[in-house]
Design an enzyme around this catalytic site. Structure first.
Site, PDB file in Angstrom:
ATOM      1  N   GLY A   1      -0.968   2.385   3.620  1.00  0.00           N
ATOM      2  CA  GLY A   1       0.101   3.279   3.202  1.00  0.00           C
ATOM      3  C   GLY A   1      -0.467   4.664   2.967  1.00  0.00           C
ATOM      4  O   GLY A   1      -1.544   4.797   2.365  1.00  0.00           O
TER       5      GLY A   1
ATOM      6  N   ALA B   1      -3.861   7.428  -0.093  1.00  0.00           N
ATOM      7  CA  ALA B   1      -3.751   6.275   0.811  1.00  0.00           C
ATOM      8  C   ALA B   1      -4.222   5.013   0.104  1.00  0.00           C
ATOM      9  O   ALA B   1      -4.993   5.063  -0.863  1.00  0.00           O
ATOM     10  CB  ALA B   1      -4.581   6.514   2.074  1.00  0.00           C
ATOM     11  N   ASP B   2      -3.767   3.890   0.621  1.00  0.00           N
ATOM     12  CA  ASP B   2      -4.220   2.591   0.135  1.00  0.00           C
ATOM     13  C   ASP B   2      -4.156   1.604   1.295  1.00  0.00           C
ATOM     14  O   ASP B   2      -3.239   1.679   2.122  1.00  0.00           O
ATOM     15  CB  ASP B   2      -3.353   2.094  -1.030  1.00  0.00           C
ATOM     16  N   THR B   3      -5.122   0.698   1.344  1.00  0.00           N
ATOM     17  CA  THR B   3      -5.203  -0.275   2.440  1.00  0.00           C
ATOM     18  C   THR B   3      -5.285  -1.684   1.877  1.00  0.00           C
ATOM     19  O   THR B   3      -6.009  -1.928   0.900  1.00  0.00           O
ATOM     20  CB  THR B   3      -6.446   0.003   3.316  1.00  0.00           C
TER      21      THR B   3
ATOM     22  N   PRO C   1       0.811  -1.227   0.000  1.00  0.00           N
ATOM     23  CA  PRO C   1       0.000   0.000   0.000  1.00  0.00           C
ATOM     24  C   PRO C   1       0.842   1.274   0.000  1.00  0.00           C
ATOM     25  O   PRO C   1       0.386   2.316  -0.496  1.00  0.00           O
ATOM     26  CB  PRO C   1      -0.839  -0.123   1.277  1.00  0.00           C
TER      27      PRO C   1
END
Length: 197
Positions: free
Chosen positions: A107, A70-72, A46
């Site tokens: 992230g 963001a990334d999950t 992420p």
């Protein structure tokens, strides 16, 4: 005055960033590549994707803007559980998570015209053993196809299924807001709007 730009269509991320007492606006670009190199593991995935998202927005950023991307992902036994493509895939993912501990990594990348800061947060989540009926109920009533690992911890499945969390609850929702706030405060000199009612 600096403007905070949230590059996310997630209603959960919007809710969380609004809860920090910060003024922000949402900006969305379509067609951003969210693939990643196959050698990446855990939080590096992420983190890479959040930076990729940021790169797509950089040409449109003005000097007074700070971009949040963001990334999950959900990480279980060495594999990524992303967003399910169907209800059947969602049921399969929840069956895998049932009775086990998995990791949630988010992230986050903060980008201005002058600098970029990024970090990844990890939370460990332990699920109780879920029956097929409980999984069916959740999938049919909450339709978790837009969520990594096919679940939202703030929904029914979190109430009945999550036995323990080690780390940030909000990270599991999709944005580790405490860490985000600290980064904005320490690296960009931004904090809550004292005049906000």
């Amino acid at each position: 005055m600096v403007k905070l730009i949230l590059a996310s269509n997630s209603p959960r991320r919007r809710q969380l960033i609004a809860g920090l007492g910060l003024d922000y606006e949402v900006r969305l670009l379509q067609g951003i590549d969210e693939s990643y190199p196959s050698h990446l593991r855990e939080g590096d995935i992420p983190l890479y994707i959040s930076r990729q998202k940021a790169a797509a927005y950089i040409p449109s950023l003005t000097d007074d803007e700070i971009l949040v991307t963001a990334d999950t992902i959900v990480w279980l036994n060495g594999s990524v559980l992303g967003k399910p493509a169907s209800e059947d895939e969602a049921r399969h993912m929840l069956t895998q998570l049932s009775g086990h501990t998995h990791q949630v990594y988010t992230g986050v990348c903060l980008t201005s015209s002058q600098q970029q800061e990024s970090f990844a947060c990890r939370s460990d989540v332990t699920f109780a053993t879920l029956s097929d009926e409980e999984i069916d109920y959740y999938v049919s009533h909450y339709r978790p196809m837009d969520k990594a690992g096919a679940y939202g911890i703030q929904e029914w499945i979190g109430y009945v299924g999550v036995e323990a969390i080690h780390g940030s609850f909000y990270n599991v929702m999709g944005l580790p807001v405490q860490r985000l706030y600290q980064c904005l405060k320490q690296k960009f000199n931004i904090q809550y709007n004292i005049n906000k009612q």
